[in-house]
Enzyme design. Structure first.
Site, short mmCIF file in Angstrom:
data_model
loop_
_atom_site.label_atom_id
_atom_site.label_comp_id
_atom_site.label_asym_id
_atom_site.label_seq_id
_atom_site.Cartn_x
_atom_site.Cartn_y
_atom_site.Cartn_z
CG HIS A 85 95.51 80.72 3.97
ND1 HIS A 85 94.50 81.00 4.86
CD2 HIS A 85 95.62 79.36 3.93
CE1 HIS A 85 94.03 79.86 5.35
NE2 HIS A 85 94.69 78.85 4.80
CD GLU A 159 92.45 76.38 2.23
OE1 GLU A 159 92.91 75.41 2.82
OE2 GLU A 159 93.00 77.48 2.19
P1 PGA Z 1 92.13 73.22 7.86
O1 PGA Z 1 93.03 74.39 7.29
O2 PGA Z 1 92.63 71.94 7.23
O3 PGA Z 1 92.37 73.24 9.35
O4 PGA Z 1 90.73 73.51 7.47
C1 PGA Z 1 93.34 74.45 5.93
C2 PGA Z 1 93.92 75.79 5.61
O5 PGA Z 1 93.34 76.79 6.02
O6 PGA Z 1 94.98 75.89 5.01
#
Ligand code: PGA
Length: 248
Positions: A85, A159
């Protein structure tokens, strides 16, 4: 139904609150990733959803103070584990460590949810493909070459770091749209083909009840990773309803 991965991060404080939250969103195709301390209790109460972890260490056991191994997570009923992450990368987790964790997750029978994505700076510099390409190749670099891909299924979460924990619809106020995330996913599909792993892709970064459908209708994405909105029960329940109505 497409997958909703709930990343609770460092929330909540109390076990009772974690159990209440988990029971309210116990639905198939939901993966709840609580803090480690709650994983055992949550995996016992869930009937339909599955339990994930937010990280796990690559050594199975031994003198590693403070760490929790993939094998220990699997032993308490965890099925998925988030690895790499961006919040951990920002604290210094290196790509070589991430690759070891992914290999260890497979070894323990867990499905890794591998997070990748470019920072705002890299995005501005037009380095998106270069960054995700490097991250994905490194992530799976320790899997035995030539082994059977179908024996390992990974979930790759694209992401973009700049889209995490914003209140905006990711990128809508800029030139970025779900289409651009789709372009990245398609690019990555090409890279992962030929690696000893099968993958499906999900999207993450400020996904909420307003923008969920726009990402779920993309054929490239099998689901989403949800942070903040997964802690807001009424909203997350609505998101489950939306996901139920979108076919694979
Ligand atoms: P968020 O977090 O939906 O609050 O942006 C997603 C993540 O970091 O896994």
């Amino acid at each position: 139904m497409k997958l909703l991965v709930a990343n609770w991060k460092e929330n909540p404080i109390m076990l009772e609150d974690a159990l209440t939250l988990a029971k309210q969103v116990d639905h198939q195709e939901v993966v709840i990733c609580p803090p480690h301390i709650f994983t055992a209790a949550i995996s016992k109460v869930l009937k339909k959803a599955s339990t994930g972890a937010q990280d796990g260490f690559y050594e199975p056991h031994g003198p590693f103070t403070g760490y929790v191994s993939m094998a220990q997570l699997a032993a308490v009923g965890v099925k998925h584990v988030i690895i790499g992450h961006s919040e951990r990368r920002a604290l210094g987790e290196e790509e070589t460590v991430i690759a070891r964790k992914i290999a260890a997750a497979f070894e323990a029978g867990l499905t890794p949810i591998v997070c990748i994505g470019e920072t705002a700076e890299e995005h501005k510099q037009g380095k998106v493909k270069e960054v995700v390409d490097r991250q994905v190749r490194s992530a799976f670099s320790l899997l035995p070459a030539g082994s059977v891909a179908t024996s390992r299924e990974a979930i790759i979460c694209y992401e973009p770091v700049w889209a995490i924990s914003t209140n905006q619809v990711p990128g809508m106020e800029t030139a970025d749209t779900p289409e651009q995330a789709q372009t990245v996913a398609r690019y990555l599909e090409g890279i992962v083909r030929g690696m000893p792993v099968t993958s499906r892709f999900i999207y993450g970064g400020s996904v909420n009840q307003e923008n969920l459908a726009a990402f779920l209708i993309c054929p490239e994405f099998s689901g989403v990773l949800v942070g903040g909105a997964s802690l807001r029960v009424p909203e997350f329940k609505k998101m489950i309803k939306i996901a139920e109505h979108i076919l694979m």
